[in-house]
Design an enzyme around this catalytic site. Structure first.
Site, mmCIF file in Angstrom:
data_model
loop_
_atom_site.group_PDB
_atom_site.id
_atom_site.type_symbol
_atom_site.label_atom_id
_atom_site.label_comp_id
_atom_site.label_asym_id
_atom_site.label_seq_id
_atom_site.Cartn_x
_atom_site.Cartn_y
_atom_site.Cartn_z
ATOM 1 N N GLN A 1 -2.227 94.542 16.172
ATOM 2 C CA GLN A 1 -1.482 93.402 15.639
ATOM 3 C C GLN A 1 -2.092 92.969 14.315
ATOM 4 O O GLN A 1 -3.298 92.729 14.218
ATOM 5 C CB GLN A 1 -1.462 92.206 16.582
ATOM 6 C CG GLN A 1 -0.533 91.113 16.033
ATOM 7 C CD GLN A 1 -0.505 89.834 16.829
ATOM 8 O OE1 GLN A 1 -1.484 89.110 16.886
ATOM 9 N NE2 GLN A 1 0.641 89.548 17.437
ATOM 10 N N CYS B 1 1.740 82.973 15.749
ATOM 11 C CA CYS B 1 0.538 82.146 15.881
ATOM 12 C C CYS B 1 0.725 80.824 15.136
ATOM 13 O O CYS B 1 1.056 80.816 13.948
ATOM 14 C CB CYS B 1 -0.680 82.887 15.340
ATOM 15 S SG CYS B 1 -2.203 81.931 15.505
ATOM 16 N N LYS C 1 6.227 90.097 16.757
ATOM 17 C CA LYS C 1 6.073 89.101 17.817
ATOM 18 C C LYS C 1 6.305 87.726 17.200
ATOM 19 O O LYS C 1 5.707 87.384 16.183
ATOM 20 C CB LYS C 1 4.677 89.177 18.435
ATOM 21 C CG LYS C 1 4.507 88.284 19.669
ATOM 22 C CD LYS C 1 3.150 88.527 20.339
ATOM 23 C CE LYS C 1 3.083 87.813 21.688
ATOM 24 N NZ LYS C 1 3.048 86.355 21.590
ATOM 25 N N HIS D 1 8.054 85.196 22.235
ATOM 26 C CA HIS D 1 7.356 84.138 22.961
ATOM 27 C C HIS D 1 8.346 82.979 23.041
ATOM 28 O O HIS D 1 8.656 82.340 22.035
ATOM 29 C CB HIS D 1 6.090 83.723 22.218
ATOM 30 C CG HIS D 1 5.259 82.733 22.980
ATOM 31 N ND1 HIS D 1 3.930 82.514 22.699
ATOM 32 C CD2 HIS D 1 5.561 81.913 24.014
ATOM 33 C CE1 HIS D 1 3.458 81.587 23.531
ATOM 34 N NE2 HIS D 1 4.431 81.210 24.323
ATOM 35 N N GLY E 1 5.463 84.488 27.669
ATOM 36 C CA GLY E 1 5.281 83.043 27.789
ATOM 37 C C GLY E 1 5.300 82.556 29.219
ATOM 38 O O GLY E 1 6.361 82.553 29.844
ATOM 39 N N GLY E 2 4.146 82.179 29.757
ATOM 40 C CA GLY E 2 4.069 81.523 31.055
ATOM 41 C C GLY E 2 4.404 82.375 32.258
ATOM 42 O O GLY E 2 4.653 81.835 33.341
ATOM 43 N N GLY F 1 0.322 87.194 29.210
ATOM 44 C CA GLY F 1 -0.747 86.654 28.391
ATOM 45 C C GLY F 1 -1.934 86.259 29.230
ATOM 46 O O GLY F 1 -2.653 87.100 29.770
ATOM 47 N N ARG F 2 -2.145 84.959 29.384
ATOM 48 C CA ARG F 2 -3.339 84.459 30.055
ATOM 49 C C ARG F 2 -3.479 84.946 31.491
ATOM 50 O O ARG F 2 -4.594 85.141 31.982
ATOM 51 C CB ARG F 2 -3.340 82.927 30.012
ATOM 52 C CG ARG F 2 -3.679 82.367 28.651
ATOM 53 C CD ARG F 2 -3.314 80.904 28.529
ATOM 54 N NE ARG F 2 -1.871 80.717 28.494
ATOM 55 C CZ ARG F 2 -1.263 79.552 28.634
ATOM 56 N NH1 ARG F 2 -1.986 78.459 28.840
ATOM 57 N NH2 ARG F 2 0.050 79.449 28.575
#
Length: 339
Positions: free
Chosen positions: A67, A97, A136, A168, A209-210, A230-231
């Site tokens: 990226q 971002c 992205k 996202h 996202g989420g 992601g997380r």
């Protein structure tokens, strides 16, 4: 001959300070086919910094995407060319971002307000490389809530030759919210990504996202081409253990590695990295914690996981630089189960 790449059905998002090469090697022990992404690398870092430090990666990481962050077409073309030369499978442009540091460089999410410039950047990168160039992005910036905004953005960039978009599904609030708050406060609008796929059926649309569960992944894949975690992939990496069989038809992967096997597979890598870059693992070179910190979530949701995390977070033990600490952490976890 290079083997064909798997589809981008599942991927792990680029995450600053998290998805470095050690993290990606760890994730690769859990899933063979899920796409992995680097942290964002700025064009300035490649023009004026230590290129090997930013671009070096391990062969086992494939498929892996680089990226880039930037807004100058010629600089991005240079970065993309370097990425291809180093062996990356894809170049991804960061248009999502929201951090103020990134905004000062006039790139990231603020680029969504300049689709013509993004189109020029994409065209320059595509002219420079033969691998995929992807984007992205968010679904909007600040108080722009209209679906038309993201639809027109995607349409303009698609005209420049981009065929893969990672959405996202939140707005980016450029002033007033931290990057962390920008991942949590703006509401998720998955239907915007779904509508993009309907409006641009010829494009590859990935959603981000989420997303936390296999059930959620399955639902999204009814509407779009791929899901980017992601997380959750970072904090609960073993969620990905069944991905190869479930989403890629890898029957060999149907018997996914146990957590113990993942740890065993990481030990030779850790020892090799410490020998090459760290010596005793304590400093001033590579520290053991630089690798093991990515593994803290391996036992998430398993009884005894706290003992595992505590052992791997013991600064005195980490200072010893002995990879056997991982086996000690696992042994403590198993002991905790029998208390």
């Amino acid at each position: 001959m290079k083997k064909p790449l798997p589809p981008r059905t599942l991927s792990v998002a680029p995450m600053m300070d998290w998805t470095d090469r050690h993290c990606r090697v760890f994730h690769r022990q859990i899933t063979r086919h899920t796409w992995l992404y680097t942290e964002m690398v700025t064009t300035g870092a490649l023009l004026h910094g230590d290129v090997p430090r930013h671009l070096d990666f391990n062969e086992e990481e494939h498929p892996v995407a680089l990226q880039l962050g930037g807004s100058e077409p010629s600089d991005l073309a240079h970065g993309a060319k370097l990425g291809e030369q180093w062996g990356y499978d894809e170049i991804n442009l960061n248009c999502g971002c929201p951090s103020e540091r990134v905004q000062k460089g006039a790139f990231g999410a603020c680029l969504m307000g300049e689709p013509e410039l993004v189109a020029d950047c994409v065209k320059a990168m595509r002219d420079a490389v033969s691998i995929d160039v992807t984007v992205k992005h968010r679904i909007g910036i600040d108080d722009v809530q209209s679906y038309d905004f993201v639809r027109d953005f995607v349409g303009k960039i698609a005209d420049a030759g981009c065929s893969t978009f990672i959405v996202h599904a939140r707005n980016a609030i450029l002033k007033g919210l931290s990057p962390k708050e920008n991942r949590e406060i703006p509401p998720l609008k998955y239907d915007y990504a779904y509508r993009l796929k309907k409006d641009f059926p010829q494009l590859e649309i990935l959603i981000n996202g989420g997303i936390k569960t296999v059930a959620e992944i399955d639902e999204h894949l009814r509407h779009v081409d791929g899901v980017m975690l992601g997380r959750e992939a970072y904090h609960n990496p073993y969620l990905m253990a069944g991905f190869d069989a479930r989403y890629y038809g890898d029957l060999e992967g149907a018997r996914h590695p146990s957590r113990e096997e993942v740890i065993a597979a990481m030990l030779p890598y850790i020892r090799r990295q410490l020998e090459l870059h760290g010596g005793n693992g304590a400093g001033p070179g590579l520290r053991l914690n630089s690798i093991t910190r990515h593994m803290l979530g391996l036992l998430a949701g398993v009884p005894g996981a706290r003992a595992f995390r505590q052992t791997l977070s013991d600064s005195k033990k980490l200072a010893g630089g002995d990879p056997a600490l991982l086996q000690e952490a696992l042994a403590r976890t198993q002991a905790a189960l029998h208390q």
